[in-house]
Design an enzyme around this catalytic site. Structure first.
Site: not given
Ligand SMILES: *Cc1c(COP(=O)(O)O)cnc(C)c1O
Length: 396
Positions: A140, A225, A254
């Protein structure tokens, strides 16, 4: 106004791209959320880690309020006095050279992809339009068209094509598959050190070290990420630290916005982030004064190490309790972060979350059958115990 009024308005006027629990939040402080009917809940989701410091942490609110009284937006046409300090402080915190500030997490991932492609072309000599990026399945990384191009969740991809080419999907945790996928044109390997949305899935312990080795051997960038796993959630600043691995680029988001506003960033080395030239990439709101002021306050909180330590200690307490659950098929996680796979014979994830909400605990299932627990790192032991009592009541 009771909850139903707001549920009806969302249903009638909002796009139906989410299926939230029927709780209508009106206020929140720390670990507590109050709904429009005055009912209070313990937040066991913390905005998918965006609220690592709890709701409206006083230091973060103070930084935001102070900045609201000065200047909030300049665009990147001009400098402002929060940007340089924010970039320096975040680079120092993460042990990197440079910071590319953006807003949402997806934007940070998009930016990392663009930077990796640019680096591959300019530094590695990969022909234009030829760069490849190796990713993992069940990933994700956000919701943009390019990012869903390499999602393996059929709902997330659905009918959103045509897709962006240049991505090779390998099985998460399988370093041999990455080795086989790397070619002369590979710019980067992009992975989550722990897969959050997939259900807090940890790779085998040698996975990230082996990816680091492969990237070094083949002149490929390792992009971690850490948007959900980073910034103290797992008990370290970055989840990669548990495996003793440094990435070339990290995407952060986040919690970087302190639960107040969207703040994301790509952080990395001079050699890589230094390839960007004026005009090649940007964002009107990226690195705005308000975002930078809040981001600086987040960095100050993280510098103390207090939240990392809380995550380790409270996480050990939580995992000890979760290990006793009879209604769980498997429990995974690190620090104050857990994925609880529900036993197939028991209630569904949605039912479990509804029953928890009835008991005053808010969390959300992921992948239908996994409960993701990620309380704010400011939670107290009695609050954690109370929340876990509710989980044990519902799950057995
Ligand atoms: C939440 C998340 C994203 C995307 O972030 P948004 O602010 O919702 O665009 C990307 N990578 C990871 C691992 C995430 O948990």
């Amino acid at each position: 106004m009771n909850a139903q009024h707001f549920l009806d308005l969302d249903d009638r006027y909002g796009a139906h791209n989410y299926h939230p629990l029927p709780v209508v939040v009106a206020e929140a402080t720390g670990t507590r959320v109050t709904d429009v009917d005055g009912r209070t809940y313990l937040d066991f989701l913390a905005g998918y880690s965006a609220l690592n410091f709890g709701h409206r942490h006083p230091d973060l609110l103070a930084a935001a309020t102070e900045q609201l009284g000065r200047v909030t937006l300049t665009s990147r046409a001009f400098h402002h006095d929060q940007s340089g300090p924010f970039c320096r402080e975040l680079a120092e915190l993460t042990g990197t050279d440079r910071v590319l500030p953006m807003n949402s997490g997806a934007e940070a991932v998009e930016s990392a992809i663009k930077v990796a492609r640019l680096w591959a072309h300019r530094v590695k000599g990969v022909p234009a339009d030829g760069a490849e990026i190796v990713v993992a399945d069940a990933n994700f990384h956000g919701r943009t068209t390019t990012i869903v191009s390499f999602a393996t969740d059929p709902t997330a991809r659905a009918a959103f094509g045509p897709f962006t080419p240049g991505f090779t999907v390998t099985r998460y945790g399988d370093a041999d598959a990455v080795a086989a996928a790397i070619t002369d044109r590979t710019a980067a390997v992009l992975v989550e050190p722990i897969q959050g949305e997939a259900g807090v899935r940890l790779p085998p312990p040698d996975y990230l070290p082996r990816l680091r080795g492969l990237c070094d051997e083949h002149g490929v960038l390792l992009i971690a990420d850490e948007i959900q796993s980073g910034l103290a959630r797992t008990g370290e600043l970055l989840a990669c630290e548990h495996d003793g691995v440094r990435a070339d680029l990290y995407t952060l988001g986040k919690a970087l916005g302190g639960g107040i506003l969207p703040v994301s960033a790509v952080v990395g080395s001079d050699e890589v982030l230094g390839v960007l030239r004026p005009g090649e990439h940007g964002s009107t709101f990226g690195g705005n004064p308000l975002a930078c002021a809040v981001g600086r306050a987040v960095v100050r909180l993280l510098r103390t190490g207090e939240f990392q330590q809380r995550s380790r200690e409270l996480g050990a307490r939580m995992h000890a309790r979760l290990a006793e659950l009879t209604g769980a098929a498997e429990v995974r996680g690190r620090g104050l972060w857990a994925g609880v796979d529900l036993a197939p014979s028991g209630p569904t994830g949605r039912q479990v979350c509804e029953r928890l909400a009835e008991r005053g605990v808010l969390c959300k299932e992921t992948q239908q059958t996994t409960l993701r627990l990620a309380p704010p790192l400011v939670i107290t032991e009695p609050e954690l115990d109370a929340g876990l009592d509710a989980v044990a009541e519902v799950l057995g």
